[in-house]
Design an enzyme around this catalytic site. Structure first.
Site, short mmCIF file in Angstrom:
data_model
loop_
_atom_site.label_atom_id
_atom_site.label_comp_id
_atom_site.label_asym_id
_atom_site.label_seq_id
_atom_site.Cartn_x
_atom_site.Cartn_y
_atom_site.Cartn_z
N GLU A 106 -12.12 -6.25 -15.95
CA GLU A 106 -11.76 -5.06 -15.17
C GLU A 106 -10.32 -5.22 -14.69
O GLU A 106 -9.81 -6.33 -14.62
CB GLU A 106 -12.66 -4.95 -13.93
CG GLU A 106 -14.12 -4.82 -14.25
CD GLU A 106 -14.99 -4.99 -13.01
OE1 GLU A 106 -14.52 -4.72 -11.89
OE2 GLU A 106 -16.15 -5.40 -13.18
N LYS A 108 -7.55 -5.52 -11.89
CA LYS A 108 -7.53 -5.97 -10.51
C LYS A 108 -6.72 -4.95 -9.71
O LYS A 108 -5.50 -4.93 -9.76
CB LYS A 108 -6.94 -7.37 -10.38
CG LYS A 108 -7.04 -7.93 -8.98
CD LYS A 108 -6.74 -9.40 -8.98
CE LYS A 108 -6.76 -10.03 -7.60
NZ LYS A 108 -6.51 -9.23 -6.46
N ASP A 110 -4.96 -3.06 -6.80
CA ASP A 110 -4.23 -3.61 -5.66
C ASP A 110 -4.40 -2.73 -4.42
O ASP A 110 -3.49 -2.01 -4.02
CB ASP A 110 -2.75 -3.78 -6.03
CG ASP A 110 -2.04 -4.70 -5.06
OD1 ASP A 110 -2.72 -5.33 -4.22
OD2 ASP A 110 -0.81 -4.80 -5.14
N TYR A 216 -16.90 -1.33 -7.74
CA TYR A 216 -17.08 -2.36 -8.75
C TYR A 216 -18.28 -3.29 -8.52
O TYR A 216 -18.50 -4.18 -9.30
CB TYR A 216 -15.81 -3.16 -9.01
CG TYR A 216 -15.08 -3.73 -7.80
CD1 TYR A 216 -15.66 -4.72 -7.03
CD2 TYR A 216 -13.81 -3.28 -7.48
CE1 TYR A 216 -14.98 -5.25 -5.95
CE2 TYR A 216 -13.12 -3.81 -6.40
CZ TYR A 216 -13.72 -4.79 -5.63
OH TYR A 216 -13.05 -5.31 -4.58
N LYS A 304 -3.67 -13.19 -12.49
CA LYS A 304 -2.60 -12.46 -11.81
C LYS A 304 -1.42 -12.25 -12.75
O LYS A 304 -0.96 -13.20 -13.37
CB LYS A 304 -2.11 -13.28 -10.61
CG LYS A 304 -3.13 -13.43 -9.53
CD LYS A 304 -3.06 -12.26 -8.58
CE LYS A 304 -3.59 -12.63 -7.24
NZ LYS A 304 -2.80 -12.46 -6.10
N CYS A 396 29.20 -12.59 15.20
CA CYS A 396 28.13 -11.65 14.93
C CYS A 396 28.73 -10.35 14.38
O CYS A 396 29.61 -9.77 15.01
CB CYS A 396 27.34 -11.36 16.20
SG CYS A 396 26.13 -10.04 15.98
N CYS A 399 27.96 -7.47 17.30
CA CYS A 399 28.53 -7.47 18.65
C CYS A 399 29.74 -8.38 18.78
O CYS A 399 30.39 -8.41 19.83
CB CYS A 399 27.47 -7.85 19.69
SG CYS A 399 27.00 -9.58 19.61
N CYS A 414 23.09 -15.23 16.36
CA CYS A 414 23.99 -14.64 17.34
C CYS A 414 23.49 -15.09 18.70
O CYS A 414 22.30 -15.00 18.99
CB CYS A 414 23.94 -13.11 17.22
SG CYS A 414 24.61 -12.25 18.66
N CYS A 419 22.57 -8.45 22.26
CA CYS A 419 23.25 -7.89 21.08
C CYS A 419 22.51 -6.63 20.62
O CYS A 419 21.28 -6.65 20.50
CB CYS A 419 23.25 -8.94 19.98
SG CYS A 419 23.74 -8.30 18.37
S1 IVH Z 1 -14.57 -8.59 -7.61
C1 IVH Z 1 -16.44 -12.20 -5.24
N1 IVH Z 1 -13.31 -6.70 -8.98
O1 IVH Z 1 -9.39 -8.66 -5.58
C2 IVH Z 1 -16.02 -10.97 -5.93
N2 IVH Z 1 -12.29 -7.60 -7.03
O2 IVH Z 1 -9.46 -11.84 -5.00
C3 IVH Z 1 -14.67 -10.46 -5.59
N3 IVH Z 1 -10.13 -6.61 -6.48
O3 IVH Z 1 -10.95 -9.12 -2.50
C4 IVH Z 1 -14.35 -9.09 -5.93
N4 IVH Z 1 -10.06 -5.20 -8.16
O4 IVH Z 1 -10.10 -6.79 -3.04
C5 IVH Z 1 -13.29 -7.53 -7.90
N5 IVH Z 1 -12.27 -5.04 -10.24
C6 IVH Z 1 -12.27 -5.85 -9.18
C7 IVH Z 1 -11.21 -5.89 -8.27
C8 IVH Z 1 -11.25 -6.78 -7.19
C9 IVH Z 1 -9.44 -5.65 -7.08
C10 IVH Z 1 -9.69 -7.34 -5.26
C11 IVH Z 1 -10.69 -7.39 -4.15
C12 IVH Z 1 -10.95 -8.84 -3.86
C13 IVH Z 1 -9.81 -9.52 -4.55
C14 IVH Z 1 -10.32 -10.81 -5.17
#
Ligand code: IVH
Length: 660
Positions: A106, A108, A110, A216, A304, A396, A399, A414, A419
């Site tokens: 899936e 990730k 943000d 999810y 990541k 500075c 000032c 400073c 200031c």
């Molecule tokens: S699974 C233990 N699925 O990433 C299971 N997390 O470091 C953890 N996140 O805190 C969550 N997309 O906020 C999962 N498709 C996804 C995700 C996801 C984003 C975030 C989530 C979690 C962090 C995990």
């Protein structure tokens, strides 16, 4: 009315979840207004909790109640490159002893994770992740998120959905443009703005912010409800939740790596931010056998992406003076899009960093943006033949006062505590959302207040009248009145925020909370010696010394006195105010002499257990704790039919709570 509701729900699902509207926005608004009108005209007919009109946001609240999660919301272990991803895969294969398995991959997302509980098919409670064990009840705000169904028809009656609350880049940019136009502070990235928008006290603000929820996880009693992740996602989609469509089944590390590479390249094409890929062993039975470490599941990993980078030119290097007087060189860049967000400034930290990078004005550089940190220059690509090397100013830049470099420190400061640059930063810090939360005090306004001499100290804020403010640029009567109202309102902010607002070096929000809870008042804090301070959780010698130094400085003592005179909260409301503990939500009155405890000790114990102690008995009192020779307070409690406890009863209640 029910027909209209069903109709509106269908259109919401089509529009928000499936991205396939069948009617125009105007037609939708028309249906909604019609329903609102009918509900208003028939006050005798109850408005069900899942009526689409309930999305617009109820009344603002005082604070959030803390709630324990059904099962901890842990995070994931990270893989920072393909090698670490392969290591993860190897571990899984070994632990499963050569048995076949597949991954569900899936994106990730943000944003921030949230747990949503449904009871009898209705959205009952939404809780932020918090520290993973205990989160905050944000139900009223979550209701305004259109992709979150208020009702889920079908088989499951009690279940929990976990997922990510997000803001699209577009909604984020629109929000920031609005903030800027109103002279308000802007957010650093979509995740921060989603987090901020979910945690506002006024749900109508969340409602206006266009948030999304991607589901999810599907749980029952804290356990996975389906027998595979893939099936869970499918079921969630069928229940009407928005599930990210870009999921895939991967039959091994090669397919998984390919998925990660593909999305690493395509991430900018999405309307929202992702920071990696989450791979989960698909079968729940295999997940169970793999189990968990104390921090994270062994059956999942977060891959990541590398930080996003772009190339641009350093047009100028400026020096900024921060709240504590530290001079920070900042690269002014030719604006460049980095991962979908325009960047025009990047920090260069200090002169050592500049020397390390060997960067100067005119250089072509690589800038990087990762997570919510400020963009930074990571490398110089090309340097023009003639360059003007950067030198840290001796005075500075704001000032003109002397700049000193403390022994053993890289930073230069400073020395002038008044200031204007420091004052401006102090004002911005004091009014920041997580601190005193003064709305309407953005940079442009602060500049004018300080440059025009209207504000010479943070405490001067409390003497501002709207008439003078209305004359400032970008202000009018309406926003001036609103600003004054917001400043007024900040007088009620709890002690920990006032402490955080003082800007004591090393005392952030969390430390301020711990100090307020442990010491109970500003005076206790100002008088505490280093030993007493170090007895406070998480306070070490460095922090203790910094607090002492702060209160020894006459300027700072004067500021504190002026804030007291302005009516700010100098006494902690109650350490247990967090809404947790066996006495949470209850109000107590103490009267008479208790056999073992002093009045003070009893008060502290009640507060530590989440209760509140007040001085006089009223209808709002939950319990009167009475000792020997209790007088009129006890009589009044009896008159009003309020529960009366003795000391041992009180200790029982607190003790019982502890053992739970
Ligand atoms: S699974 C233990 N699925 O990433 C299971 N997390 O470091 C953890 N996140 O805190 C969550 N997309 O906020 C999962 N498709 C996804 C995700 C996801 C984003 C975030 C989530 C979690 C962090 C995990």
């Amino acid at each position: 009315m029910e027909r209209l509701r069903a109709e509106l729900r269908r259109h919401e699902h089509l529009y928000y979840v499936l991205d396939a509207p069948e009617i125009s926005d105007a037609a939708y608004d028309g249906l909604m207004r019609r329903l609102q009108e009918l509900e208003r005209l028939h006050p005798g007919l109850p408005v069900p909790p899942d009526s689409p009109t309930r999305r617009v946001g109820g009344a603002p609240r005082e604070g959030f109640v803390k709630v324990r999660h059904s099962a901890p919301m842990l995070s994931l272990d990270n893989a920072l490159n393909e090698g670490e991803l392969a290591d993860f895969d190897r571990r899984v294969r070994e632990l499963l002893g050569g048995e076949e398995f597949i991954y569900t991959a899936e994106l990730k997302l943000d944003g921030l994770s949230m747990a949503v509980h449904y009871e009898d098919g209705l959205l009952a409670r939404a809780i932020t992740r918090g520290d993973g064990e205990v989160g905050e009840d944000v139900t009223e705000n979550a209701r305004t998120i259109r992709t979150l169904p208020l009702r889920v028809p079908g088989g499951r009656r009690r279940f929990e959905v976990r997922g990510e609350v997000m803001m699209t880049r577009r909604a984020f940019e629109k929000l920031n443009a609005e903030c800027e136009a109103q002279g308000l502070k802007t957010y650093a990235n979509p995740r921060n703005s989603a987090a901020g928008s979910l945690r506002v006290l006024d749900p109508s603000i969340t409602a206006a912010r266009q948030m999304e929820f991607f589901a999810y996880f599907l749980l029952e009693d804290g356990q996975p409800a389906a027998d595979s992740q893939w099936k869970a996602l499918k079921e969630l989609r069928g229940m009407g939740f928005k599930v990210n469509p870009n999921v895939d089944h991967c039959a091994g590390i090669d397919e998984l790596t390919r998925y990660c590479r593909e999305w690493g390249e395509r991430r900018d094409s999405l309307p929202y931010e992702i920071d990696g890929v989450v791979a989960k062993v698909d079968q729940v039975e295999q997940q169970r056998r793999l189990g968990w470490t104390s921090k994270a599941p062994r059956w999942a990993i977060a891959y990541k992406f590398a930080a996003q980078q772009s190339e641009t030119v350093v047009e100028r290097i400026d020096v900024q003076v921060g709240r504590t007087g530290v001079l920070t060189p900042v690269a002014r860049l030719r604006p460049v899009v980095v991962g979908g967000v325009t960047v025009s400034n990047a920090t260069l930290h200090n002169e050592e960093e500049i020397a390390r990078l060997d960067v100067a004005e005119g250089d072509e550089v690589v800038v990087e943006r990762s997570g919510d940190v400020i963009p930074k220059v990571v490398e110089v690509k090309t340097r023009p033949r003639t360059r003007r090397l950067f030198e840290m100013p001796k005075d500075c830049p704001v000032c003109g006062s002397e700049v000193v470099r403390a022994e053993g420190e890289v930073a230069r400061r400073c020395v002038n505590s008044s200031c204007p640059a420091r004052l401006k930063e102090s004002l911005l810090h004091f009014s920041a959302r997580p601190v005193m939360d003064i709305d309407g005090l953005g940079e442009k306004i602060v500049d004018q207040l300080v440059d025009g001499g209207m504000v010479k100290s943070v405490a001067d804020l409390y003497g501002l009248g709207w008439e003078r403010l209305a004359d400032l640029e970008r202000m009018g009567e309406k926003s001036a009145r609103k600003l004054v109202e917001s400043i007024d309102g900040s007088r009620r902010k709890p002690l920990e925020r006032v402490i955080a607002g003082l800007g004591i070096p090393f005392v952030g929000e969390r430390t301020a909370q711990l100090l307020a809870a442990a010491l109970g008042g500003m005076d206790a804090l100002a008088q505490a010696d280093e030993a007493r301070l170090q007895a406070v959780e998480e306070v070490g010698p460095k922090v203790a010394q910094s607090i002492r130094r702060f209160f020894e400085e006459p300027h700072n003592r004067e500021l504190v006195e002026r804030l007291r005179a302005a009516g700010l909260q100098f006494i902690s409301e109650a350490p247990g105010r967090m809404g947790i503990g066996p006495l949470a939500g209850m109000t107590f009155v103490l009267t008479g002499t208790l056999p073992n405890l002093t009045r003070e000790a009893a008060k502290e114990m009640i507060e530590a257990a989440g209760g509140k102690v007040t001085g006089s008995v009223s209808k709002k009192t939950s319990v009167v704790v009475a000792g020997a020779e209790a007088g009129s307070k006890l009589d009044k409690a009896r008159d009003l039919g309020i529960e009366v406890w003795d000391e041992s009863r009180m200790l029982d209640k607190i003790g019982a709570g502890r053992n739970e």
